[in-house]
Motif scaffolding. Sequence first.
Motif, PDB file in Angstrom:
ATOM      1  N   LYS A   2       1.126  -1.408  -0.283  1.00 33.01           N
ATOM      2  CA  LYS A   2      -0.090   0.199   0.025  1.00 33.01           C
ATOM      3  C   LYS A   2       1.021   0.702   0.276  1.00 33.01           C
ATOM      4  O   LYS A   2       0.386   2.424  -0.432  1.00 33.01           O
ATOM      5  CB  LYS A   2      -0.584  -0.140   1.333  1.00 33.01           C
ATOM      6  CG  LYS A   2      -0.763   0.018   2.573  1.00 33.01           C
ATOM      7  CD  LYS A   2      -1.332  -0.050   3.651  1.00 33.01           C
ATOM      8  CE  LYS A   2      -0.779  -0.203   5.236  1.00 33.01           C
ATOM      9  NZ  LYS A   2      -2.431  -0.359   5.869  1.00 33.01           N
ATOM     10  N   MET A  50     -11.804 -11.965  -0.710  1.00 33.72           N
ATOM     11  CA  MET A  50     -11.754 -10.878  -0.500  1.00 33.72           C
ATOM     12  C   MET A  50     -12.960 -10.468   0.442  1.00 33.72           C
ATOM     13  O   MET A  50     -12.958  -8.562   0.487  1.00 33.72           O
ATOM     14  CB  MET A  50     -13.083 -10.654  -2.006  1.00 33.72           C
ATOM     15  CG  MET A  50     -11.717 -11.081  -3.817  1.00 33.72           C
ATOM     16  SD  MET A  50     -12.640 -10.997  -4.940  1.00 33.72           S
ATOM     17  CE  MET A  50     -11.341 -10.627  -6.337  1.00 33.72           C
ATOM     18  N   ALA A  87     -10.534 -10.462  -9.244  1.00 30.32           N
ATOM     19  CA  ALA A  87     -10.334  -8.748  -8.318  1.00 30.32           C
ATOM     20  C   ALA A  87     -12.335  -7.903  -7.980  1.00 30.32           C
ATOM     21  O   ALA A  87     -13.492  -8.834  -8.039  1.00 30.32           O
ATOM     22  CB  ALA A  87     -10.443  -7.585  -9.849  1.00 30.32           C
ATOM     23  N   THR A 101      -4.663  -2.824  -5.307  1.00 32.64           N
ATOM     24  CA  THR A 101      -3.741  -3.458  -4.534  1.00 32.64           C
ATOM     25  C   THR A 101      -3.986  -5.451  -5.084  1.00 32.64           C
ATOM     26  O   THR A 101      -4.888  -5.510  -5.530  1.00 32.64           O
ATOM     27  CB  THR A 101      -4.273  -4.353  -3.129  1.00 32.64           C
ATOM     28  OG1 THR A 101      -4.235  -2.839  -2.357  1.00 32.64           O
ATOM     29  CG2 THR A 101      -2.941  -4.626  -2.070  1.00 32.64           C
ATOM     30  N   THR A 103      -2.606  -9.234  -5.543  1.00 33.51           N
ATOM     31  CA  THR A 103      -1.370 -10.755  -4.407  1.00 33.51           C
ATOM     32  C   THR A 103       0.086 -10.798  -5.115  1.00 33.51           C
ATOM     33  O   THR A 103      -0.146 -10.718  -6.484  1.00 33.51           O
ATOM     34  CB  THR A 103      -2.346 -11.129  -4.167  1.00 33.51           C
ATOM     35  OG1 THR A 103      -2.703 -12.572  -5.309  1.00 33.51           O
ATOM     36  CG2 THR A 103      -3.500 -10.625  -3.309  1.00 33.51           C
ATOM     37  N   GLU A 111       0.497  -3.274  -9.628  1.00 32.97           N
ATOM     38  CA  GLU A 111       0.048  -2.190  -9.324  1.00 32.97           C
ATOM     39  C   GLU A 111       0.277  -0.516  -9.989  1.00 32.97           C
ATOM     40  O   GLU A 111      -1.371  -0.258 -10.707  1.00 32.97           O
ATOM     41  CB  GLU A 111       0.486  -1.798  -7.691  1.00 32.97           C
ATOM     42  CG  GLU A 111      -0.093  -3.146  -7.025  1.00 32.97           C
ATOM     43  CD  GLU A 111       0.634  -2.673  -5.001  1.00 32.97           C
ATOM     44  OE1 GLU A 111       1.128  -2.113  -5.736  1.00 32.97           O
ATOM     45  OE2 GLU A 111      -0.051  -3.401  -4.410  1.00 32.97           O
ATOM     46  N   LYS A 127     -11.634   1.460  -4.772  1.00 33.34           N
ATOM     47  CA  LYS A 127     -10.624   0.097  -4.040  1.00 33.34           C
ATOM     48  C   LYS A 127     -10.807  -0.577  -4.447  1.00 33.34           C
ATOM     49  O   LYS A 127     -11.856  -1.518  -4.529  1.00 33.34           O
ATOM     50  CB  LYS A 127     -10.976  -0.027  -2.500  1.00 33.34           C
ATOM     51  CG  LYS A 127      -9.864  -0.539  -1.711  1.00 33.34           C
ATOM     52  CD  LYS A 127      -9.636  -0.231  -0.410  1.00 33.34           C
ATOM     53  CE  LYS A 127      -8.709  -0.540   0.588  1.00 33.34           C
ATOM     54  NZ  LYS A 127      -9.214  -0.662   2.151  1.00 33.34           N
ATOM     55  N   TYR A 129      -9.200  -4.915  -5.809  1.00 30.01           N
ATOM     56  CA  TYR A 129      -8.419  -5.407  -4.708  1.00 30.01           C
ATOM     57  C   TYR A 129      -8.689  -7.137  -6.265  1.00 30.01           C
ATOM     58  O   TYR A 129      -9.092  -7.739  -6.905  1.00 30.01           O
ATOM     59  CB  TYR A 129      -8.585  -6.557  -3.417  1.00 30.01           C
ATOM     60  CG  TYR A 129      -8.185  -7.141  -2.917  1.00 30.01           C
ATOM     61  CD1 TYR A 129      -6.635  -7.508  -2.341  1.00 30.01           C
ATOM     62  CD2 TYR A 129      -8.614  -8.962  -3.498  1.00 30.01           C
ATOM     63  CE1 TYR A 129      -6.540  -8.365  -2.012  1.00 30.01           C
ATOM     64  CE2 TYR A 129      -7.821  -9.457  -2.464  1.00 30.01           C
ATOM     65  CZ  TYR A 129      -6.177  -9.388  -2.205  1.00 30.01           C
ATOM     66  OH  TYR A 129      -6.025 -10.722  -1.442  1.00 30.01           O
ATOM     67  N   THR A 131      -6.437 -10.858  -7.272  1.00 24.79           N
ATOM     68  CA  THR A 131      -5.989 -12.377  -6.940  1.00 24.79           C
ATOM     69  C   THR A 131      -6.317 -13.324  -7.722  1.00 24.79           C
ATOM     70  O   THR A 131      -7.098 -13.133  -8.827  1.00 24.79           O
ATOM     71  CB  THR A 131      -6.732 -12.019  -5.535  1.00 24.79           C
ATOM     72  OG1 THR A 131      -6.177 -13.412  -4.921  1.00 24.79           O
ATOM     73  CG2 THR A 131      -7.708 -12.664  -5.169  1.00 24.79           C
TER      74      THR A 131
END
Length: 292
Positions: A2, A50, A87, A101, A103, A111, A127, A129, A131
């Motif tokens: 982050k 998540m 995501a 972000t 993984t 990123e 936001k 994420y 993975t």
Amino acid sequence: MKYKILLLLVLTFSFLFPSLSFADAAPGDVIITLGEDLTEEEKQAILAEMNAPENPQIVIVTNEEEHKYLGQYIPKARIGNQALSSASITIGEAGSGLDVTITEQITLITEEMYANALITAGVKDAKIYVTAPGNVSGTAALTGIIKAYELSSDQAIPEEVKQVANEEMVETTKLSEKFGAEDASALMAKIKDEIAKNAPKNDEELRTIIENAAKELGITLSEADIQRLMDLFNKLMDLNIDWNQVGEQLNLAAEKLTNFLQSEEGQGFLEKLKEFFISLIDAIKGLFSKEA
């Protein structure tokens, strides 16, 4: 990670299409993108990772869609023949910015690259994420985020915008391999910022902007690098971009980082960084002492 993305925000936080947004989604809403080739067990594991809400909005991404949007920029072998990366997109308040972000399972797209491509496509205030169940490129997630954006906002992103966003991501990848991800992202941001301040009237002025931005960062670009960047930014300038808005958002990003560094969390990060360098210096001193 982050902390790296906070630095990235200063370097690349430029909203190129401010009129586009997750219009029909409210702050706090969560949209999930899942690769079509995940097993049921993998899907459930990713949803748990998540912390997905009950009955979330889910968008399925196919391998065919990956190749459609990325095939002309990334070798087919790197995209692969399965859509696996996934995501979660949490809608933020207006002006909250884009926070990405990933993984360690995402091995090709960083990123920085997600942020650059998504900003160009008009995705903001979210936001994100990313993975996967194992090591994958991450192309399915990128395709899925853009697809989710279109479905949730009920606005189609123009095809040429998608293509330029993907092309920018790939160009950043190429530069990252030569100069590192942070410098590559910084270069892109400096060029955008200068275009926002002094719109080039011709190729000669654009070349000067690119060369000066590279010089400021201590980057030595080849003629091929310069030509690719000129081609990319000429395409961007042909699109309907509010470059004044780009400059304003870069300034907003710089302000965000300043606020972070002054916060308790930011000060803690700087203190840890300071301790690391002190311990490194002590270790070097210890080596010299032993040799003496």
